[in-house]
Design an enzyme around this catalytic site. Sequence first.
Site, PDB file in Angstrom:
ATOM      1  N   HIS B  15       9.685  -8.870  28.005  1.00 18.92           N
ATOM      2  CA  HIS B  15      10.996  -8.537  28.563  1.00 18.92           C
ATOM      3  C   HIS B  15      10.827  -7.527  29.687  1.00 18.92           C
ATOM      4  CE1 HIS B  15      10.770  -5.672  25.170  1.00 18.92           C
ATOM      5  NE2 HIS B  15      10.715  -6.721  24.396  1.00 18.92           N
ATOM      6  N   ALA B  16      11.933  -6.989  30.172  1.00 22.66           N
ATOM      7  CA  ALA B  16      11.903  -6.061  31.304  1.00 22.66           C
ATOM      8  C   ALA B  16      11.133  -6.668  32.478  1.00 22.66           C
ATOM      9  CB  ALA B  16      11.326  -4.711  30.876  1.00 22.66           C
TER      10      ALA B  16
END
Lengths: 566, 89
Positions: B15-16
Amino acid sequence: MAEPSSATLSGARVGIGVSPGTAFGPVVQVAPPVRPPAGEPAAADPEAALVRIKAAFEGVAQDLTARAATADDTAQQILTATALIARDKGLIKAATKHLSAGKGPAAAVDAAVEDYAAQFTALGGYFAERVTDLRDVGSRALARLLGVPAPGIPPFSVPSVVVAEDLAPAETATLDRSLVVAIVTQAGGRTSHTAILAAQMGIPAVVQLPGATRIAPGTPIAVDGDTGEVTLNPTAQYVEDLVVRRRRRTAALVGSHGPGVTRDGHPVALLANIGGVEDAVQAAALDVEGVGLFRTEFVFLSSERAPTVAEQAEIYRQVLTPFGRRRVVVRTLDAGADKPLAFANLGPEENPALGRRGLRLSAERPDLLDSQLEALAIAARDTGADVRVMAPMVATAEEAAWFSRRVKENGLPKSGVMIEVPGAALRAEHVLAEVDFASLGTNDLAQYTMAADRMQGELSDLLDPWQPAVLDVIALACRGAAVTGTPIGVCGEAGGDPLLALVLVGLGVSSLSMAPSKVGIVRFALSLHSLPECQRLASLARDARTARDALDVVRAEARTGLTEIL
Amino acid sequence: MARRTVTIASSVGLHARPASLFVQAAAETGLDIEIAKKGEEPVDATSILAVMALGAEHGQEVELTAEGDGADAALDSLVELLSRDLDAE
C-alpha cells in the site's frame, strides 16, 4: 447560541480570540465538502450520465496532477497517489452499477465512493486513514458534476482572512503565512488544534464566531485575535483605530526584552511551547528563556513501529541544540485512546480522556518510557543542554515517585510532573515532594475540574481558565508547591493571556510557557506590575462569582498601560 | 495466459507508495493485468483502490496474470518491482 440575522451581517460580532494580533482583509471562504442533492432523480440517460461522471473524475485527476507539479516532495507523492484514485477504473465501474440500479449521477458517485470507504474502514489502520483521501476525491468529483465550488481552500493571491466551519490540522499547517492574515472559524474551541497551530504560527485567530460561514467571500473584515471581535465592512475609522492599537502595541513591545520580571524585580521565566524540530529552531531564535513544554508525541505518532533509542536521540539532539544552555522541559509521551499509537494500542476506550493515557500508558508499556528517557539522556549528554523531564497525567504521589525514580535511573538530573488532574492539585504537597518541579497544564486541568470535554467548542464557557473554580484549584496546587519549596509553572494556553498571567504569578507561579508569539505581550504585562499587585489581582479574581466577573475585575484593576493596548 | 508468483518485499506491504508505483507500472503496460492473493479472487492490477483493498502484507505471496502480446515481459518487470523494498527507496 442565537444566529445573527442578516441585518447584523454588516456589523460586529464576537467569537473567542485564540491567537493574538489584529488584521484586516477580504474574506476567503473555505468551501465545505460537497454532498449529493437530496431526492436526486434517476439519470434519464445513464450513458450520458456516465460520460459526465468520467469527465468529472478525469477533471479532478488533472487538477491534482497539476498541483503535484508545483508541490514539494511529500505533497507531490500524496497528490499523485490521490490523482490515481480519481482515475480508478473500479470507482467508475461501481458508479456505473449504481447508475443502472436507478440512482442519479451525483448519488451514484457518492455510493461508489462509500462502497470503497466501507471496505477500507473495515480493513482498519492505514486503510481507514485513506478514507479521507477517497472522500476528498469523491467530494471534488461531485463539485464538478454539480457545478459548485471545489471543497477546501480556493486559490487566492491577495492577503486574506481565511474563514471556515473548522479547519483540519493539516489544512491549518499548510496555510501560506504570507497570504493568510487571520483565521476565523465557526466551530472549534480555545484549545482546538486550529487555535494552537494558529498561535504557534503567529496568525491572529478567532473561533466560535456565529454565522462565520455565511459571510460573503470578498467581504472586507477586521479581526481582533485578542478580544475575539470580528467586524464586517468596518468603517475607515475602525480600521484606523485597529492600526493605531497595533502600532501602540508594537511600540510598547519594542522596548520590552530579556528575562521575564515583575516591576519590583521578581523573576518569572518566559518559555516557549514547542512540538517539533522546526518549532524548536524558530523559538530558539526568539527572546525566550527556553522551553517550558516540548510535546514529544510527533516522534511517535507518525511511526508504524516504536522508534529506536538511536532514532529518538537524533531527534532530541536537533531540538536541544538550538537552545544552548537554556532550559528545555520535555514532556514524556502523552498518547492514549484519542491519540493512538500503531505499536502500543491498548484498544478502544469509552472515555479516552479518562482512560489509560499519559503516564498511565507508560505504566503499561514501561519499555517505551525507558527508551525515551535513555534517548533523552544521550541527547542531553551530547549537547550539554539543561534537560528537565516531566510526566503527563500524574494523579498520585506513588505515580510521581515511580516516574521520578525511572528518570533518575536513566541518569537525567531533574524530574517533574504535570498538574492537570485536580486530584494531584489537591494533594500537591505530597505529589510534589517526590519531584524537582511541576507544571500546570491548564487546558486539561480546566477540562477535568469543570467536567467539560475540551474538544467540544460548545463548552468553551466552562473551559474558560478564568473560571473561579479553576483558579481555586491552581491556587491549591501553588500552596502545596510553596510548602515543599518546589518551583511550579504553567504550560497551558492560560499562560499566554497577559491578564491571566498576572493572576497566575500572583497565585505563586514562577514560570510561564506559551506559544512563542505571546511572550512579548506577557513580558510587557509583568514589567508593569509588582508582585504584591499581582497577588491583589489574583485575590480579586478568586473572589469573583463568575469567569466573566473575574476577567472584568482584573481588566479594570490592571494598569492602563497594559489594558489600552489589549 | 502468462502467470507469475512473487513475494511482496516492501516492508509496509502493498500500500501507500509501493501500491501507487505498482499500479502506475501496470497501467503503463497497456495490458489487462490481474493480481490475487493465494486462494482469493483476482483484482484489476491497474486499480489503486482494488490493489490497496487486497491488503497484501510484507512477505505474502501474490499471483500476477496477464493476457496478450508482451505479457511475459510485462509480468517479469512487475515481479522485479514487487521484489524490491519500494518504500525504502
